[in-house]
Write a protein that holds these residues in place. Structure first.
Motif, PDB file in Angstrom:
ATOM      1  N   ALA A  65       0.773  -1.170  -0.205  1.00 22.99           N
ATOM      2  CA  ALA A  65      -0.082  -0.149   0.149  1.00 22.99           C
ATOM      3  C   ALA A  65       0.855   1.256  -0.028  1.00 22.99           C
ATOM      4  O   ALA A  65       0.686   2.213  -0.611  1.00 22.99           O
ATOM      5  CB  ALA A  65      -0.856  -0.019   1.115  1.00 22.99           C
ATOM      6  N   TRP A  66       1.887   1.262   0.800  1.00 23.38           N
ATOM      7  CA  TRP A  66       2.835   2.486   0.781  1.00 23.38           C
ATOM      8  C   TRP A  66       3.626   2.433  -0.653  1.00 23.38           C
ATOM      9  O   TRP A  66       3.541   3.739  -1.206  1.00 23.38           O
ATOM     10  CB  TRP A  66       3.894   2.327   1.880  1.00 23.38           C
ATOM     11  CG  TRP A  66       4.728   3.491   1.883  1.00 23.38           C
ATOM     12  CD1 TRP A  66       4.577   4.517   3.077  1.00 23.38           C
ATOM     13  CD2 TRP A  66       6.062   3.808   1.574  1.00 23.38           C
ATOM     14  NE1 TRP A  66       5.546   5.355   2.731  1.00 23.38           N
ATOM     15  CE2 TRP A  66       6.513   4.888   1.860  1.00 23.38           C
ATOM     16  CE3 TRP A  66       6.771   2.941   0.415  1.00 23.38           C
ATOM     17  CZ2 TRP A  66       7.620   5.569   1.379  1.00 23.38           C
ATOM     18  CZ3 TRP A  66       8.075   3.533   0.191  1.00 23.38           C
ATOM     19  CH2 TRP A  66       8.386   4.875   0.272  1.00 23.38           C
ATOM     20  N   LEU A  67       3.873   1.531  -1.113  1.00 16.16           N
ATOM     21  CA  LEU A  67       4.553   1.774  -2.565  1.00 16.16           C
ATOM     22  C   LEU A  67       3.424   2.191  -3.536  1.00 16.16           C
ATOM     23  O   LEU A  67       3.831   2.900  -4.318  1.00 16.16           O
ATOM     24  CB  LEU A  67       5.068   0.226  -3.013  1.00 16.16           C
ATOM     25  CG  LEU A  67       6.309  -0.105  -2.058  1.00 16.16           C
ATOM     26  CD1 LEU A  67       6.906  -1.513  -2.329  1.00 16.16           C
ATOM     27  CD2 LEU A  67       7.608   0.792  -2.528  1.00 16.16           C
ATOM     28  N   ALA A  68       2.337   1.722  -3.402  1.00 13.86           N
ATOM     29  CA  ALA A  68       1.299   2.093  -4.392  1.00 13.86           C
ATOM     30  C   ALA A  68       1.133   3.682  -4.251  1.00 13.86           C
ATOM     31  O   ALA A  68       0.902   4.436  -5.246  1.00 13.86           O
ATOM     32  CB  ALA A  68       0.003   1.425  -4.197  1.00 13.86           C
ATOM     33  N   GLU A  69       0.996   4.006  -2.881  1.00  9.32           N
ATOM     34  CA  GLU A  69       1.003   5.537  -2.834  1.00  9.32           C
ATOM     35  C   GLU A  69       1.938   6.481  -3.561  1.00  9.32           C
ATOM     36  O   GLU A  69       1.918   7.572  -3.689  1.00  9.32           O
ATOM     37  CB  GLU A  69       0.957   5.864  -1.091  1.00  9.32           C
ATOM     38  CG  GLU A  69      -0.477   5.423  -0.621  1.00  9.32           C
ATOM     39  CD  GLU A  69      -0.327   5.697   1.056  1.00  9.32           C
ATOM     40  OE1 GLU A  69       0.768   6.026   1.549  1.00  9.32           O
ATOM     41  OE2 GLU A  69      -0.859   5.176   1.778  1.00  9.32           O
ATOM     42  N   GLN A  70       3.305   5.722  -3.458  1.00 11.29           N
ATOM     43  CA  GLN A  70       4.323   6.444  -4.104  1.00 11.29           C
ATOM     44  C   GLN A  70       4.573   6.303  -5.676  1.00 11.29           C
ATOM     45  O   GLN A  70       4.974   6.661  -6.355  1.00 11.29           O
ATOM     46  CB  GLN A  70       5.647   5.825  -3.604  1.00 11.29           C
ATOM     47  CG  GLN A  70       5.844   5.580  -2.130  1.00 11.29           C
ATOM     48  CD  GLN A  70       5.337   7.010  -1.410  1.00 11.29           C
ATOM     49  OE1 GLN A  70       5.874   7.855  -1.696  1.00 11.29           O
ATOM     50  NE2 GLN A  70       4.568   6.902  -0.429  1.00 11.29           N
ATOM     51  N   GLY A  71       3.178   5.446  -6.217  1.00 18.23           N
ATOM     52  CA  GLY A  71       3.217   5.250  -7.671  1.00 18.23           C
ATOM     53  C   GLY A  71       3.807   4.165  -8.149  1.00 18.23           C
ATOM     54  O   GLY A  71       4.066   3.910  -9.535  1.00 18.23           O
ATOM     55  N   TYR A  72       4.043   3.105  -7.292  1.00 16.73           N
ATOM     56  CA  TYR A  72       4.642   1.956  -7.821  1.00 16.73           C
ATOM     57  C   TYR A  72       3.780   0.710  -7.739  1.00 16.73           C
ATOM     58  O   TYR A  72       3.007   0.617  -6.762  1.00 16.73           O
ATOM     59  CB  TYR A  72       5.798   1.542  -6.960  1.00 16.73           C
ATOM     60  CG  TYR A  72       7.291   2.452  -7.125  1.00 16.73           C
ATOM     61  CD1 TYR A  72       8.327   2.054  -8.113  1.00 16.73           C
ATOM     62  CD2 TYR A  72       7.341   3.752  -6.927  1.00 16.73           C
ATOM     63  CE1 TYR A  72       9.470   2.850  -8.290  1.00 16.73           C
ATOM     64  CE2 TYR A  72       8.286   4.584  -7.043  1.00 16.73           C
ATOM     65  CZ  TYR A  72       9.394   4.359  -7.786  1.00 16.73           C
ATOM     66  OH  TYR A  72      10.655   5.088  -8.196  1.00 16.73           O
ATOM     67  N   ARG A  73       4.152  -0.110  -8.727  1.00 19.64           N
ATOM     68  CA  ARG A  73       3.214  -1.360  -8.857  1.00 19.64           C
ATOM     69  C   ARG A  73       4.096  -2.493  -8.212  1.00 19.64           C
ATOM     70  O   ARG A  73       5.182  -2.384  -8.409  1.00 19.64           O
ATOM     71  CB  ARG A  73       2.863  -1.895 -10.226  1.00 19.64           C
ATOM     72  CG  ARG A  73       1.932  -0.702 -11.087  1.00 19.64           C
ATOM     73  CD  ARG A  73       1.919  -1.041 -12.497  1.00 19.64           C
ATOM     74  NE  ARG A  73       2.917  -0.796 -13.183  1.00 19.64           N
ATOM     75  CZ  ARG A  73       3.864  -1.710 -14.072  1.00 19.64           C
ATOM     76  NH1 ARG A  73       2.994  -2.798 -14.350  1.00 19.64           N
ATOM     77  NH2 ARG A  73       4.964  -1.276 -14.623  1.00 19.64           N
TER      78      ARG A  73
END
Length: 124
Positions: A65-73
């Motif tokens: 979820a944190w990585l998704a918030e940074q725009g990463y898949r």
């Protein structure tokens, strides 16, 4: 790195995979990522059994979820999948990439200049 991580790194390193630059064991925020391609904003994690049970799964959910918030898949693969089916893992990674489509070179009878409507002909 685990055996599975080494096997995958061998395929990803040195821009050998789709010409993309992957980094291994790369820090990002509070995490260390197994593999990351910043150009594609893609993270690849190779997981052992500890990720599927106990505190491992909720920790991975928070991390993803944190990585998704940074725009990463995030793509996750089990160690066994990498070891036993590296071709399938690489195919899944390739299918997940957001590469611009490559257009075929116009050849005889294709594209503009073949006398079709693209060349200015109209239906009358």
């Amino acid at each position: 790195m685990t055996e599975a991580e080494w096997r995958l790194w061998y395929q990803l390193r040195g821009h050998h995979f789709e010409g993309l630059g992957f980094r291994r064991q790369s820090p990002m925020g509070p995490y260390v990522l197994d593999f990351v391609c910043h150009e594609q904003r893609m993270v690849i994690e190779v997981d052992g059994g500890q990720h599927g049970t106990g505190a491992g799964r909720p920790r991975d959910v928070r991390r993803d979820a944190w990585l998704a918030e940074q725009g990463y898949r995030v793509l996750r693969f089990w160690n066994a999948d990498v070891i036993d089916n590296i071709e399938g893992v690489l195919r899944t990674i390739a299918d997940s990439l957001m590469l611009p489509p490559t257009l075929p070179s116009p050849t005889r009878g294709e594209g503009f200049g073949d006398g079709g409507p693209e060349a200015g002909e109209t239906d009358r």
